[in-house]
Design a protein around this motif. Sequence first.
Motif, PDB file in Angstrom:
ATOM      1  N   MET A 100       1.008  -1.309   0.357  1.00 46.54           N
ATOM      2  CA  MET A 100       0.172   0.036   0.178  1.00 46.54           C
ATOM      3  C   MET A 100       0.915   1.240  -0.129  1.00 46.54           C
ATOM      4  SD  MET A 100      -3.801  -0.941   1.958  1.00 46.54           S
ATOM      5  CE  MET A 100      -3.900  -1.476   3.330  1.00 46.54           C
ATOM      6  N   THR A 104       1.154   4.098  -3.394  1.00 48.68           N
ATOM      7  CA  THR A 104       1.666   5.733  -3.006  1.00 48.68           C
ATOM      8  C   THR A 104       2.305   6.325  -3.364  1.00 48.68           C
ATOM      9  OG1 THR A 104       2.106   6.023  -0.572  1.00 48.68           O
ATOM     10  CG2 THR A 104      -0.018   5.392  -1.219  1.00 48.68           C
ATOM     11  N   PHE A 110       0.996  12.477  -6.887  1.00 46.25           N
ATOM     12  CA  PHE A 110       0.589  12.055  -5.082  1.00 46.25           C
ATOM     13  C   PHE A 110       1.302  12.926  -4.376  1.00 46.25           C
ATOM     14  CE2 PHE A 110       1.166   9.712  -0.558  1.00 46.25           C
ATOM     15  CZ  PHE A 110      -0.583  10.589  -0.730  1.00 46.25           C
ATOM     16  N   VAL A 155       5.842  -2.253   9.574  1.00 46.13           N
ATOM     17  CA  VAL A 155       6.332  -1.835   8.460  1.00 46.13           C
ATOM     18  C   VAL A 155       7.819  -1.436   8.057  1.00 46.13           C
ATOM     19  CG1 VAL A 155       5.871   0.507   6.804  1.00 46.13           C
ATOM     20  CG2 VAL A 155       4.425   0.124   8.573  1.00 46.13           C
ATOM     21  N   ASP A 185      -8.173   5.123  -7.292  1.00 47.68           N
ATOM     22  CA  ASP A 185      -7.210   4.654  -6.372  1.00 47.68           C
ATOM     23  C   ASP A 185      -7.291   3.415  -5.652  1.00 47.68           C
ATOM     24  OD1 ASP A 185      -5.570   6.942  -7.610  1.00 47.68           O
ATOM     25  OD2 ASP A 185      -6.089   8.483  -6.325  1.00 47.68           O
TER      26      ASP A 185
ATOM     27  N   VAL B  12      -8.105  18.492  -3.698  1.00 44.00           N
ATOM     28  CA  VAL B  12      -6.714  17.258  -4.202  1.00 44.00           C
ATOM     29  C   VAL B  12      -6.750  16.022  -2.632  1.00 44.00           C
ATOM     30  CG1 VAL B  12      -4.050  16.903  -4.023  1.00 44.00           C
ATOM     31  CG2 VAL B  12      -5.118  18.750  -4.211  1.00 44.00           C
ATOM     32  N   ARG B  15      -9.532  14.323  -3.942  1.00 44.98           N
ATOM     33  CA  ARG B  15      -9.706  13.100  -5.070  1.00 44.98           C
ATOM     34  C   ARG B  15      -8.489  12.477  -4.816  1.00 44.98           C
ATOM     35  NH1 ARG B  15      -5.984  15.192  -9.214  1.00 44.98           N
ATOM     36  NH2 ARG B  15      -5.743  17.791  -7.857  1.00 44.98           N
ATOM     37  N   GLN B  16      -7.295  12.775  -3.924  1.00 47.77           N
ATOM     38  CA  GLN B  16      -6.465  11.587  -3.197  1.00 47.77           C
ATOM     39  C   GLN B  16      -6.341  10.652  -1.926  1.00 47.77           C
ATOM     40  OE1 GLN B  16      -2.469  13.306  -4.430  1.00 47.77           O
ATOM     41  NE2 GLN B  16      -2.626  13.582  -5.780  1.00 47.77           N
ATOM     42  N   TYR B  18      -7.885   8.251  -1.380  1.00 48.97           N
ATOM     43  CA  TYR B  18      -7.521   7.209  -0.827  1.00 48.97           C
ATOM     44  C   TYR B  18      -5.960   6.606  -0.610  1.00 48.97           C
ATOM     45  CZ  TYR B  18     -11.691   4.970  -2.343  1.00 48.97           C
ATOM     46  OH  TYR B  18     -13.443   4.718  -2.680  1.00 48.97           O
ATOM     47  N   LEU B  19      -5.494   7.404  -1.746  1.00 51.03           N
ATOM     48  CA  LEU B  19      -3.392   7.610  -1.555  1.00 51.03           C
ATOM     49  C   LEU B  19      -3.012   7.774   0.070  1.00 51.03           C
ATOM     50  CD1 LEU B  19      -2.881   9.472  -4.545  1.00 51.03           C
ATOM     51  CD2 LEU B  19      -2.865   5.992  -4.420  1.00 51.03           C
ATOM     52  N   PHE B  20      -4.345   8.720   0.449  1.00 45.56           N
ATOM     53  CA  PHE B  20      -4.027   9.561   2.089  1.00 45.56           C
ATOM     54  C   PHE B  20      -3.456   8.403   2.843  1.00 45.56           C
ATOM     55  CE2 PHE B  20      -4.303  13.918   0.273  1.00 45.56           C
ATOM     56  CZ  PHE B  20      -2.908  14.362   0.711  1.00 45.56           C
ATOM     57  N   MET B  22      -4.292   5.445   1.873  1.00 44.40           N
ATOM     58  CA  MET B  22      -3.177   3.673   2.689  1.00 44.40           C
ATOM     59  C   MET B  22      -1.953   3.934   3.245  1.00 44.40           C
ATOM     60  SD  MET B  22      -4.382   2.758  -1.747  1.00 44.40           S
ATOM     61  CE  MET B  22      -3.564   1.616  -1.828  1.00 44.40           C
ATOM     62  N   SER B  23      -1.190   5.700   3.296  1.00 44.85           N
ATOM     63  CA  SER B  23      -0.611   6.146   4.381  1.00 44.85           C
ATOM     64  C   SER B  23      -0.128   6.825   5.105  1.00 44.85           C
ATOM     65  CB  SER B  23       0.792   6.581   2.749  1.00 44.85           C
ATOM     66  OG  SER B  23      -0.396   7.823   2.189  1.00 44.85           O
ATOM     67  N   PHE B  24      -1.128   7.387   5.603  1.00 53.46           N
ATOM     68  CA  PHE B  24      -0.674   7.980   6.665  1.00 53.46           C
ATOM     69  C   PHE B  24      -1.324   6.942   7.685  1.00 53.46           C
ATOM     70  CE2 PHE B  24      -0.720  12.852   5.529  1.00 53.46           C
ATOM     71  CZ  PHE B  24       0.493  13.108   4.585  1.00 53.46           C
ATOM     72  N   PHE B  26       0.001   4.186   8.691  1.00 50.31           N
ATOM     73  CA  PHE B  26       1.133   3.546   8.422  1.00 50.31           C
ATOM     74  C   PHE B  26       2.121   4.522   8.641  1.00 50.31           C
ATOM     75  CE2 PHE B  26      -1.151   0.525   5.525  1.00 50.31           C
ATOM     76  CZ  PHE B  26      -0.461  -0.238   6.336  1.00 50.31           C
ATOM     77  N   LEU B  27       2.260   6.127   8.428  1.00 50.12           N
ATOM     78  CA  LEU B  27       2.572   6.855   8.756  1.00 50.12           C
ATOM     79  C   LEU B  27       2.810   7.134  10.556  1.00 50.12           C
ATOM     80  CD1 LEU B  27       3.527   9.758   5.956  1.00 50.12           C
ATOM     81  CD2 LEU B  27       4.655   7.296   6.788  1.00 50.12           C
ATOM     82  N   TRP B  29       1.746   5.039  12.484  1.00 50.89           N
ATOM     83  CA  TRP B  29       2.444   3.385  13.035  1.00 50.89           C
ATOM     84  C   TRP B  29       3.846   3.843  13.010  1.00 50.89           C
ATOM     85  CZ3 TRP B  29      -0.347  -0.664  14.643  1.00 50.89           C
ATOM     86  CH2 TRP B  29      -0.202  -1.852  14.492  1.00 50.89           C
ATOM     87  N   LEU B  30       4.839   3.692  12.202  1.00 53.87           N
ATOM     88  CA  LEU B  30       5.910   4.536  12.171  1.00 53.87           C
ATOM     89  C   LEU B  30       6.320   5.309  12.989  1.00 53.87           C
ATOM     90  CD1 LEU B  30       7.525   4.749   8.081  1.00 53.87           C
ATOM     91  CD2 LEU B  30       7.612   2.934  10.575  1.00 53.87           C
ATOM     92  N   VAL B  32       5.167   5.277  16.343  1.00 57.65           N
ATOM     93  CA  VAL B  32       4.990   5.514  17.224  1.00 57.65           C
ATOM     94  C   VAL B  32       5.707   4.735  17.369  1.00 57.65           C
ATOM     95  CG1 VAL B  32       3.773   4.089  18.540  1.00 57.65           C
ATOM     96  CG2 VAL B  32       2.611   5.258  17.376  1.00 57.65           C
TER      97      VAL B  32
END
Lengths: 300, 307
Positions: A100, A104, A110, A155, A185, B12, B15-16, B18-20, B22-24, B26-27, B29-30, B32
């Motif tokens: 995932m 991104t 992005f 991760v 997406d 934006v 629009r994006q 899903y991209l947010f 799918m990544s944030f 985990f960020l 998570w990192l 922590v």
Amino acid sequence: MSGAAAGARRRRQGLAFYGFLYLFMILVSAITLYPFLNILAISLNDATDSMRGGIYLWPRVFTLQNYSAIFRFSNLLTAFQNSVLRTVIGTVLGVFAAAMIAFTVSRKDFVARRFVSVVLALTLYFSGGLVPVYMLLRDLHLLNSFWVYIFPGLVNAWNVFVLRSYMDGLPFVLQESAKLDGASDWRIFISVILPLCKPVLATIALFIAVGQWNAWFDTFLYNSGKPGLTTLQYELMKILQNTASQGGQTVRDQREMVGRISPESIRMAITFVAAVPIILVYPFLQKYFVKGLTLGAVKS
Amino acid sequence: MGTEKRKPFLEVLIRQRYLFLMSFPFLAWLFVFSYVPIWGWTMAFQSFRPGKAFGEQKWVGFDNFIALFADERFYMVLRNTLGMSLLALLVGYTVPIIFALILNEVRHQLFKRSIQTITYLPHFVSWVIVAGLVSKMLSIEGIINEILMSLHIVNEPVQFMQKERWFWGIVTASDMWKETGWNSIIFLAAIIGIDPELHEAATVDGAGRFRRMWHITLPGIRPTIMVMLILSIGWLTSIGFEKQFLLGNPIVNDYAEVLDLYVLNYGIKVGRYSYGTAIGIFNSLVSIILLVISNAIFKRTTKESVI
């Protein structure tokens, strides 16, 4: 000086070179394989007979008893279960998470792409160290818990970058045309990107699975107080360390009786059981991981 | 201006989304699990007691570092860490290159692939198992002693694992046995990437096998060699402790204890958390400094950067 003579000399030299080369490679393979074949032979040999020594590549008194003896140690069964469980859960979640994030950061459009990459990359260069991580996991109540095997390493930036460089190589047109068809997406990720990434996903899965299966230190440091959470490598560590050196280092206080009473053949059988899943799986994935490893290194 | 900028950003964001999504997470998570422990470095400047709130901790300045640098054992541990790291760097870095060069000469594809499969195998096996194998091979009745005896190199079996002066060598050799094949993958891939026409041209010019290795293959993989060198230098002090923990024993401890083991023994096990953190910080600083220095040298010589 005739050309034919020089050619013949060169051919002779070439032959000598190849002879030496192949001999050397066979020697290297023998040194690599011997220890494994040796413990396999001992694990298939009668335990009392093994004590006489002199077993190399073939068992002298063949028996499968050492392997059935493993089942007598109930802690080993628990350990095996936990090892399998952490490997399966850790691999599935780890691969999914890496894929995932990689998706991104592979998307040039992005807006937070750089930010995500930097936050990831920094984790490659520093770490808090043993004590702060220990205190954190304590505060999160992850000590003496199964999830300490899964959460902290979920991760992995390295895996993300390997995947990212693979995704970068896929033609963007595929995503654009899916987008024109109205795909979100998330849809694009699931039905366009993931299927195309199978080889590199297999590589990452192998890396994570091997890491999970081989881990013992987290059990030792975080979960040694709870026998129900033990893992195979940790139990093996205790058994092997026990006999390798008597008397404890400060960190090796807790020892169990398994090692002291089990003869070498049984210990070797346990060792082989701990090694065999990997020995069986990895040759099939070889062509994938070589590619994956090279990609990741070129990129970073 | 504010509204003008915010509106496209919101757009934006939507629009994006899903991209947010799918990544944030985990960020976070990192944050922590990788970034919060950095905050834990404050422990090194406190006389940390677990269970107390952050505000209630007693601050002691650099006392823990002073205590560390005054400890004789620390210098011994540092010597072991750097000693074994340098050996690992020297062997773990040159041997795979040589191995890749030799393996590349093997023309028979099936043979070559078999060698690769065999030599990659130990990489996938845990250090627990490898340590077990090594102590078995090096034991009194082990194969190494048997060979040495039959060749009359020694008259009685050597207790390799019990000798301080053998320990660094054993760790390095085990590492070599386990990782040479694996570490050669990257060099082998680089060698295969070299334009074969270069080799053909050199052969026409009468260059022999070893001259071609020296003048074409090695320069061809120079970038790979440099990158791997810088990375290995950065990892110099983070050699870990698995090998040392698993292969060591009380008899050889003075040569086996490395920084991380020292943290384990004198930080966590006896509850001197602040002291343990100070060692960890020292360790990180050394590796960052080494990485920056080696990268600067690399940059000056090649105008490229690895970091």
